[in-house]
Design a protein around this motif. Sequence first.
Motif, PDB file in Angstrom:
ATOM      1  N   TYR A   1      -5.638 -20.889  16.938  1.00  0.00           N
ATOM      2  CA  TYR A   1      -6.708 -20.385  16.074  1.00  0.00           C
ATOM      3  C   TYR A   1      -6.963 -21.277  14.867  1.00  0.00           C
ATOM      4  CZ  TYR A   1      -6.322 -16.172  18.883  1.00  0.00           C
ATOM      5  OH  TYR A   1      -6.302 -15.295  19.940  1.00  0.00           O
ATOM      6  N   ASN A   2      -6.380 -22.465  14.843  1.00  0.00           N
ATOM      7  CA  ASN A   2      -6.597 -23.413  13.747  1.00  0.00           C
ATOM      8  C   ASN A   2      -6.311 -22.801  12.378  1.00  0.00           C
ATOM      9  OD1 ASN A   2      -7.538 -25.505  15.530  1.00  0.00           O
ATOM     10  ND2 ASN A   2      -9.470 -24.369  15.698  1.00  0.00           N
ATOM     11  N   VAL A   3      -5.173 -22.158  12.267  1.00  0.00           N
ATOM     12  CA  VAL A   3      -4.780 -21.515  11.008  1.00  0.00           C
ATOM     13  C   VAL A   3      -4.519 -22.573   9.940  1.00  0.00           C
ATOM     14  CG1 VAL A   3      -3.008 -20.124   9.877  1.00  0.00           C
ATOM     15  CG2 VAL A   3      -3.804 -19.519  12.174  1.00  0.00           C
ATOM     16  N   LEU A   4      -5.145 -22.391   8.779  1.00  0.00           N
ATOM     17  CA  LEU A   4      -4.973 -23.336   7.670  1.00  0.00           C
ATOM     18  C   LEU A   4      -3.776 -22.965   6.807  1.00  0.00           C
ATOM     19  CD1 LEU A   4      -8.708 -23.762   6.578  1.00  0.00           C
ATOM     20  CD2 LEU A   4      -7.342 -25.291   8.024  1.00  0.00           C
ATOM     21  N   SER A   5      -3.565 -21.667   6.614  1.00  0.00           N
ATOM     22  CA  SER A   5      -2.431 -21.211   5.816  1.00  0.00           C
ATOM     23  C   SER A   5      -2.121 -19.764   6.186  1.00  0.00           C
ATOM     24  CB  SER A   5      -2.729 -21.321   4.317  1.00  0.00           C
ATOM     25  OG  SER A   5      -3.818 -20.488   3.958  1.00  0.00           O
ATOM     26  N   TYR A   6      -0.916 -19.368   5.903  1.00  0.00           N
ATOM     27  CA  TYR A   6      -0.521 -17.993   6.199  1.00  0.00           C
ATOM     28  C   TYR A   6       0.574 -17.576   5.227  1.00  0.00           C
ATOM     29  CZ  TYR A   6       3.908 -19.522   8.206  1.00  0.00           C
ATOM     30  OH  TYR A   6       5.163 -20.066   8.368  1.00  0.00           O
ATOM     31  N   ARG A   7       0.819 -16.292   5.168  1.00  0.00           N
ATOM     32  CA  ARG A   7       1.968 -15.783   4.434  1.00  0.00           C
ATOM     33  C   ARG A   7       2.519 -14.592   5.215  1.00  0.00           C
ATOM     34  NH1 ARG A   7       2.570 -13.521  -1.858  1.00  0.00           N
ATOM     35  NH2 ARG A   7       4.852 -13.663  -1.868  1.00  0.00           N
ATOM     36  N   ALA A   8       3.799 -14.633   5.521  1.00  0.00           N
ATOM     37  CA  ALA A   8       4.451 -13.540   6.250  1.00  0.00           C
ATOM     38  C   ALA A   8       5.487 -12.916   5.334  1.00  0.00           C
ATOM     39  CB  ALA A   8       5.110 -14.069   7.523  1.00  0.00           C
ATOM     40  N   CYS A   9       5.367 -11.618   5.111  1.00  0.00           N
ATOM     41  CA  CYS A   9       6.253 -10.922   4.172  1.00  0.00           C
ATOM     42  C   CYS A   9       7.013  -9.799   4.869  1.00  0.00           C
ATOM     43  CB  CYS A   9       5.450 -10.334   3.015  1.00  0.00           C
ATOM     44  SG  CYS A   9       4.588 -11.559   2.016  1.00  0.00           S
ATOM     45  N   ALA A  10       8.280  -9.675   4.538  1.00  0.00           N
ATOM     46  CA  ALA A  10       9.099  -8.551   4.985  1.00  0.00           C
ATOM     47  C   ALA A  10       9.440  -7.707   3.764  1.00  0.00           C
ATOM     48  CB  ALA A  10      10.369  -9.050   5.662  1.00  0.00           C
ATOM     49  N   THR A  11       9.479  -6.400   3.945  1.00  0.00           N
ATOM     50  CA  THR A  11       9.659  -5.510   2.791  1.00  0.00           C
ATOM     51  C   THR A  11      10.976  -4.732   2.870  1.00  0.00           C
ATOM     52  OG1 THR A  11       8.260  -3.851   3.900  1.00  0.00           O
ATOM     53  CG2 THR A  11       7.178  -5.375   2.383  1.00  0.00           C
ATOM     54  N   SER A  12      10.930  -3.442   2.638  1.00  0.00           N
ATOM     55  CA  SER A  12      12.133  -2.659   2.365  1.00  0.00           C
ATOM     56  C   SER A  12      13.236  -2.768   3.425  1.00  0.00           C
ATOM     57  CB  SER A  12      11.744  -1.187   2.195  1.00  0.00           C
ATOM     58  OG  SER A  12      12.888  -0.388   1.972  1.00  0.00           O
ATOM     59  N   ALA A  13      12.875  -2.638   4.702  1.00  0.00           N
ATOM     60  CA  ALA A  13      13.904  -2.652   5.741  1.00  0.00           C
ATOM     61  C   ALA A  13      14.692  -3.958   5.738  1.00  0.00           C
ATOM     62  CB  ALA A  13      13.269  -2.424   7.113  1.00  0.00           C
ATOM     63  N   SER A 213      -5.240 -13.326  -1.737  1.00  0.00           N
ATOM     64  CA  SER A 213      -4.554 -14.406  -2.444  1.00  0.00           C
ATOM     65  C   SER A 213      -4.648 -15.721  -1.672  1.00  0.00           C
ATOM     66  CB  SER A 213      -3.090 -14.039  -2.695  1.00  0.00           C
ATOM     67  OG  SER A 213      -2.399 -13.840  -1.482  1.00  0.00           O
ATOM     68  N   LEU A 214      -4.558 -15.659  -0.337  1.00  0.00           N
ATOM     69  CA  LEU A 214      -4.687 -16.870   0.473  1.00  0.00           C
ATOM     70  C   LEU A 214      -6.085 -17.470   0.335  1.00  0.00           C
ATOM     71  CD1 LEU A 214      -2.859 -15.844   3.774  1.00  0.00           C
ATOM     72  CD2 LEU A 214      -2.082 -17.517   2.092  1.00  0.00           C
ATOM     73  N   CYS A 215      -7.107 -16.610   0.380  1.00  0.00           N
ATOM     74  CA  CYS A 215      -8.485 -17.092   0.236  1.00  0.00           C
ATOM     75  C   CYS A 215      -8.717 -17.681  -1.145  1.00  0.00           C
ATOM     76  CB  CYS A 215      -9.469 -15.943   0.483  1.00  0.00           C
ATOM     77  SG  CYS A 215      -9.572 -15.401   2.197  1.00  0.00           S
ATOM     78  N   SER A 216      -8.169 -17.021  -2.149  1.00  0.00           N
ATOM     79  CA  SER A 216      -8.327 -17.509  -3.519  1.00  0.00           C
ATOM     80  C   SER A 216      -7.699 -18.887  -3.677  1.00  0.00           C
ATOM     81  CB  SER A 216      -7.685 -16.523  -4.498  1.00  0.00           C
ATOM     82  OG  SER A 216      -7.775 -16.995  -5.822  1.00  0.00           O
ATOM     83  N   ASP A 217      -6.481 -19.060  -3.137  1.00  0.00           N
ATOM     84  CA  ASP A 217      -5.805 -20.357  -3.223  1.00  0.00           C
ATOM     85  C   ASP A 217      -6.591 -21.431  -2.474  1.00  0.00           C
ATOM     86  OD1 ASP A 217      -3.829 -19.169  -4.700  1.00  0.00           O
ATOM     87  OD2 ASP A 217      -2.423 -18.965  -3.018  1.00  0.00           O
ATOM     88  N   TYR A 218      -7.136 -21.070  -1.325  1.00  0.00           N
ATOM     89  CA  TYR A 218      -7.900 -22.024  -0.508  1.00  0.00           C
ATOM     90  C   TYR A 218      -9.152 -22.490  -1.251  1.00  0.00           C
ATOM     91  CZ  TYR A 218     -10.928 -23.766   3.226  1.00  0.00           C
ATOM     92  OH  TYR A 218     -11.773 -24.529   3.998  1.00  0.00           O
ATOM     93  N   LEU A 219      -9.859 -21.550  -1.878  1.00  0.00           N
ATOM     94  CA  LEU A 219     -11.077 -21.903  -2.604  1.00  0.00           C
ATOM     95  C   LEU A 219     -10.782 -22.769  -3.821  1.00  0.00           C
ATOM     96  CD1 LEU A 219     -12.990 -18.495  -2.399  1.00  0.00           C
ATOM     97  CD2 LEU A 219     -13.509 -20.601  -1.139  1.00  0.00           C
ATOM     98  N   LYS A 220      -9.651 -22.507  -4.484  1.00  0.00           N
ATOM     99  CA  LYS A 220      -9.262 -23.328  -5.631  1.00  0.00           C
ATOM    100  C   LYS A 220      -8.973 -24.758  -5.203  1.00  0.00           C
ATOM    101  CE  LYS A 220      -7.358 -19.565  -8.435  1.00  0.00           C
ATOM    102  NZ  LYS A 220      -6.118 -18.931  -8.957  1.00  0.00           N
ATOM    103  N   GLU A 221      -8.315 -24.902  -4.049  1.00  0.00           N
ATOM    104  CA  GLU A 221      -8.011 -26.231  -3.540  1.00  0.00           C
ATOM    105  C   GLU A 221      -9.282 -26.995  -3.196  1.00  0.00           C
ATOM    106  OE1 GLU A 221      -5.336 -25.923  -0.291  1.00  0.00           O
ATOM    107  OE2 GLU A 221      -3.693 -25.070  -1.485  1.00  0.00           O
ATOM    108  N   LYS A 222     -10.261 -26.279  -2.635  1.00  0.00           N
ATOM    109  CA  LYS A 222     -11.517 -26.923  -2.284  1.00  0.00           C
ATOM    110  C   LYS A 222     -12.265 -27.406  -3.526  1.00  0.00           C
ATOM    111  CE  LYS A 222     -14.163 -26.106   1.015  1.00  0.00           C
ATOM    112  NZ  LYS A 222     -15.209 -25.596   1.942  1.00  0.00           N
ATOM    113  N   GLU A 223     -12.190 -26.601  -4.598  1.00  0.00           N
ATOM    114  CA  GLU A 223     -12.854 -26.969  -5.837  1.00  0.00           C
ATOM    115  C   GLU A 223     -12.233 -28.217  -6.449  1.00  0.00           C
ATOM    116  OE1 GLU A 223     -12.608 -23.558  -8.293  1.00  0.00           O
ATOM    117  OE2 GLU A 223     -14.113 -22.410  -7.185  1.00  0.00           O
ATOM    118  N   ASN A 224     -10.924 -28.376  -6.260  1.00  0.00           N
ATOM    119  CA  ASN A 224     -10.227 -29.536  -6.827  1.00  0.00           C
ATOM    120  C   ASN A 224     -10.342 -30.758  -5.933  1.00  0.00           C
ATOM    121  OD1 ASN A 224      -9.398 -27.951  -8.984  1.00  0.00           O
ATOM    122  ND2 ASN A 224      -7.508 -27.295  -7.966  1.00  0.00           N
TER     123      ASN A 224
END
Length: 224
Positions: A1-13, A213-224
């Motif tokens: 799927y041509n993933v540009l970035s991801y974040r995988a989080c695990a919580t309480s368990a 947050s991923l979209c926000s980071d991506y857009l900031k990188e594009k602006e720079n």
Amino acid sequence: YNVLSYRACATSAMRDSSNGADIVRYISERSGINIEIINGLEEARIVYDSHIVDELEQEGDFIYVDVGGGSTEISIISDRSLLQSQSYNIGTVRILNKKLSRSELFRMYRDLKRLKETYRHISIIGSGGNINKLHHLAGVSAREPLTVERLLTLRNELNSYSIVERIDRFALKPDRADVIIPAADIYLQIATHIGAREIWVPTIGIVDGIIYSLCSDYLKEKEN
């Protein structure tokens, strides 16, 4: 799927698992996906990043409540600003497995009592699959809150059926039919202790916060 970035989080368990690090390593070796085991405060911050307050049509004081299987995160939002967050080891699976600590429950009650004394008129914003499903089963429109009175009635109705009957009668998935009662109980207890009469359910949660947050980071990188 041509993933540009991801974040995988695990919580309480995963936070409470003695072999959490081993699980992270096992998944990474076989999939290449690196999982972060995040604490409760980070979990609450991510949820707030979902811009959940933008869904509200009025100002005021709210507690954002995210009920999961192992923990419940409660954040204070006043005039659309996040003031503080707290995480409690109180969750639906803990309750079903009789692993709930009474001291942790009383800690949450004490904190809620202080909130009630500080904020005289406060409403609840609910997050997660259980409250989303309860809101849907209650027949409440998307822009209307679920009243605590209606939630109690629905909870008692669901509880009058077995898990198998809930699956059939309410079209619930098996892993939802068992936890939906303790989830309703947690929300009802919180509402009682802060004197809230309604729960707003904008159907936004931690996944949405990660995406924002991923979209926000991506857009900031594009602006720079």
